[in-house]
Design a protein around this motif. Structure first.
Motif, PDB file in Angstrom:
ATOM      1  N   UNK A   1       0.816  -1.199  -0.004  1.00 46.91           N
ATOM      2  CA  UNK A   1      -0.023  -0.270  -0.144  1.00 46.91           C
ATOM      3  C   UNK A   1       0.849   1.077  -0.152  1.00 46.91           C
ATOM      4  N   UNK A   2       0.598   2.125  -0.924  1.00 40.75           N
ATOM      5  CA  UNK A   2       1.263   3.369  -0.701  1.00 40.75           C
ATOM      6  C   UNK A   2       1.355   4.072   0.491  1.00 40.75           C
ATOM      7  N   UNK A   3       2.391   4.588   1.041  1.00 46.74           N
ATOM      8  CA  UNK A   3       2.599   5.260   2.472  1.00 46.74           C
ATOM      9  C   UNK A   3       1.615   6.188   2.692  1.00 46.74           C
ATOM     10  N   UNK A   4       1.360   7.362   1.460  1.00 48.73           N
ATOM     11  CA  UNK A   4       0.697   8.412   1.605  1.00 48.73           C
ATOM     12  C   UNK A   4      -0.814   8.135   1.989  1.00 48.73           C
ATOM     13  N   UNK A   5      -1.191   7.152   1.214  1.00 46.16           N
ATOM     14  CA  UNK A   5      -2.669   6.461   1.180  1.00 46.16           C
ATOM     15  C   UNK A   5      -2.718   5.838   2.490  1.00 46.16           C
ATOM     16  N   UNK A   6      -1.851   5.138   3.048  1.00 48.09           N
ATOM     17  CA  UNK A   6      -1.983   4.437   4.418  1.00 48.09           C
ATOM     18  C   UNK A   6      -1.994   5.431   5.579  1.00 48.09           C
ATOM     19  N   UNK A   7      -1.322   6.707   5.345  1.00 48.07           N
ATOM     20  CA  UNK A   7      -1.499   7.740   6.182  1.00 48.07           C
ATOM     21  C   UNK A   7      -2.886   8.355   6.361  1.00 48.07           C
ATOM     22  N   UNK A   8      -3.345   8.630   5.236  1.00 49.68           N
ATOM     23  CA  UNK A   8      -4.564   9.385   5.092  1.00 49.68           C
ATOM     24  C   UNK A   8      -5.907   8.439   5.618  1.00 49.68           C
ATOM     25  N   UNK A   9      -5.586   7.126   5.268  1.00 54.03           N
ATOM     26  CA  UNK A   9      -6.691   6.022   5.753  1.00 54.03           C
ATOM     27  C   UNK A   9      -6.792   5.911   7.050  1.00 54.03           C
ATOM     28  N   UNK A  10      -5.379   6.074   7.815  1.00 52.37           N
ATOM     29  CA  UNK A  10      -5.190   5.910   9.122  1.00 52.37           C
ATOM     30  C   UNK A  10      -5.944   7.273   9.796  1.00 52.37           C
ATOM     31  N   UNK A  11      -5.495   8.072   9.279  1.00 51.42           N
ATOM     32  CA  UNK A  11      -6.298   9.565   9.758  1.00 51.42           C
ATOM     33  C   UNK A  11      -7.792   9.512   9.555  1.00 51.42           C
ATOM     34  N   UNK A  12      -8.478   8.795   8.535  1.00 55.28           N
ATOM     35  CA  UNK A  12      -9.970   8.777   8.413  1.00 55.28           C
ATOM     36  C   UNK A  12     -10.469   7.668   9.486  1.00 55.28           C
ATOM     37  N   UNK A  13      -9.376   6.650   9.663  1.00 57.20           N
ATOM     38  CA  UNK A  13     -10.022   5.639  10.700  1.00 57.20           C
ATOM     39  C   UNK A  13      -9.945   6.521  12.015  1.00 57.20           C
ATOM     40  N   UNK A  14      -9.319   7.400  12.313  1.00 55.12           N
ATOM     41  CA  UNK A  14      -9.376   7.869  13.614  1.00 55.12           C
ATOM     42  C   UNK A  14     -10.338   8.676  13.675  1.00 55.12           C
ATOM     43  N   UNK A  15     -10.917   9.667  12.647  1.00 55.27           N
ATOM     44  CA  UNK A  15     -12.074  10.323  12.441  1.00 55.27           C
ATOM     45  C   UNK A  15     -13.637   9.526  12.765  1.00 55.27           C
ATOM     46  N   UNK A  16     -13.266   8.341  12.049  1.00 52.76           N
ATOM     47  CA  UNK A  16     -14.532   7.679  12.418  1.00 52.76           C
ATOM     48  C   UNK A  16     -14.515   6.968  13.974  1.00 52.76           C
ATOM     49  N   UNK A  17     -13.630   6.612  14.362  1.00 53.67           N
ATOM     50  CA  UNK A  17     -13.567   6.125  15.784  1.00 53.67           C
ATOM     51  C   UNK A  17     -13.927   7.388  16.687  1.00 53.67           C
ATOM     52  N   UNK A  18     -13.618   8.528  16.546  1.00 56.04           N
ATOM     53  CA  UNK A  18     -13.898   9.769  17.251  1.00 56.04           C
ATOM     54  C   UNK A  18     -15.406  10.008  17.269  1.00 56.04           C
ATOM     55  N   UNK A  19     -15.937   9.814  15.695  1.00 56.35           N
ATOM     56  CA  UNK A  19     -17.208   9.987  15.552  1.00 56.35           C
ATOM     57  C   UNK A  19     -18.232   9.035  16.380  1.00 56.35           C
ATOM     58  N   UNK A  20     -17.821   7.645  16.492  1.00 57.49           N
ATOM     59  CA  UNK A  20     -18.243   6.655  17.419  1.00 57.49           C
ATOM     60  C   UNK A  20     -18.446   7.244  18.854  1.00 57.49           C
ATOM     61  N   UNK A  21     -17.327   7.842  19.341  1.00 60.42           N
ATOM     62  CA  UNK A  21     -17.200   8.002  20.809  1.00 60.42           C
ATOM     63  C   UNK A  21     -18.077   9.478  21.193  1.00 60.42           C
ATOM     64  N   UNK A  22     -18.054  10.214  20.043  1.00 58.42           N
ATOM     65  CA  UNK A  22     -18.737  11.623  20.295  1.00 58.42           C
ATOM     66  C   UNK A  22     -20.286  11.205  20.210  1.00 58.42           C
ATOM     67  N   UNK A  23     -20.897  10.233  19.338  1.00 61.64           N
ATOM     68  CA  UNK A  23     -22.378   9.921  19.212  1.00 61.64           C
ATOM     69  C   UNK A  23     -22.691   9.241  20.568  1.00 61.64           C
ATOM     70  N   UNK A  24     -21.534   8.210  21.279  1.00 64.59           N
ATOM     71  CA  UNK A  24     -21.964   7.452  22.383  1.00 64.59           C
ATOM     72  C   UNK A  24     -22.019   8.760  23.478  1.00 64.59           C
TER      73      UNK A  24
END
Length: 173
Positions: free
Chosen positions: A1-24
């Motif tokens: 996997x392209x490292x830049x893509x991996x970084x932005x996907x991991x950043x998005x992963x954090x946003x989704x996790x934060x969304x879950x906590x925010x709604x919780x």
């Protein structure tokens, strides 16, 4: 996997996790304020965001990258009103949409069409999320300060949550 893509996907992963906590946090606030229907809706929404995160975790790992499970900031513990909850929810979803659009843009620039195709599910999901939040806000603004209207609104959210749960249970059988 392209490292830049991996970084932005991991950043998005954090946003989704934060969304879950925010709604919780929103769900917990609603539940402790006697808004059981709103709480049910938000608990379900929190679960959905967690599934969005897990989908990214699996995709990153399956593509040869390494999904990073993030530490998360403490979400708010109280809110001014149900209207405030859904205003914040929409604002949050708009930010997530911007982030997803950024990931899609980077995928195109990097010519990572596999990830681009994968991210189309998120693009469609965000359209639904924003539309739902706007619809709920429209109803809450129509209700205004009418406590009877808020009671009926909350009951409707609870009934819709039960219908979704029953449909999911039926599909699983």
């Amino acid at each position: 996997m392209n490292k830049h893509i991996e970084e932005v996907l991991n950043s998005q992963l954090k946003k989704e996790a934060s969304s879950s906590q925010f709604y919780l946090a929103m769900a917990s606030w609603a539940e402790t304020n006697g808004l059981n229907g709103t709480a049910k809706f938000l608990y379900r929404h929190s679960d959905e965001e967690r599934m969005h995160m897990l989908k990214l975790v699996k995709f990153i790992n399956e593509r040869g990258g390494k999904a990073i499970i993030p530490a998360l900031e403490q979400p708010p513990v109280s809110f001014d009103s149900v209207l405030n909850v859904f205003e914040l929810l929409l604002e949050h979803e708009l930010g997530v949409t911007d982030s997803i659009n950024n990931v899609v843009d980077i995928c195109l620039k990097e010519k990572d069409y596999t990830t681009y195709n994968f991210m189309q599910w998120y693009v469609s999901e965000q359209l639904e999320e924003e539309a739902l939040a706007r619809t709920i806000l429209d109803k809450l603004r129509m209700i205004g300060n009418d406590k009877g209207g808020l009671y009926l609104f909350d009951r409707d959210l609870e009934n819709s949550a039960i219908q979704v749960e029953n449909a999911a249970a039926g599909a699983a059988q």
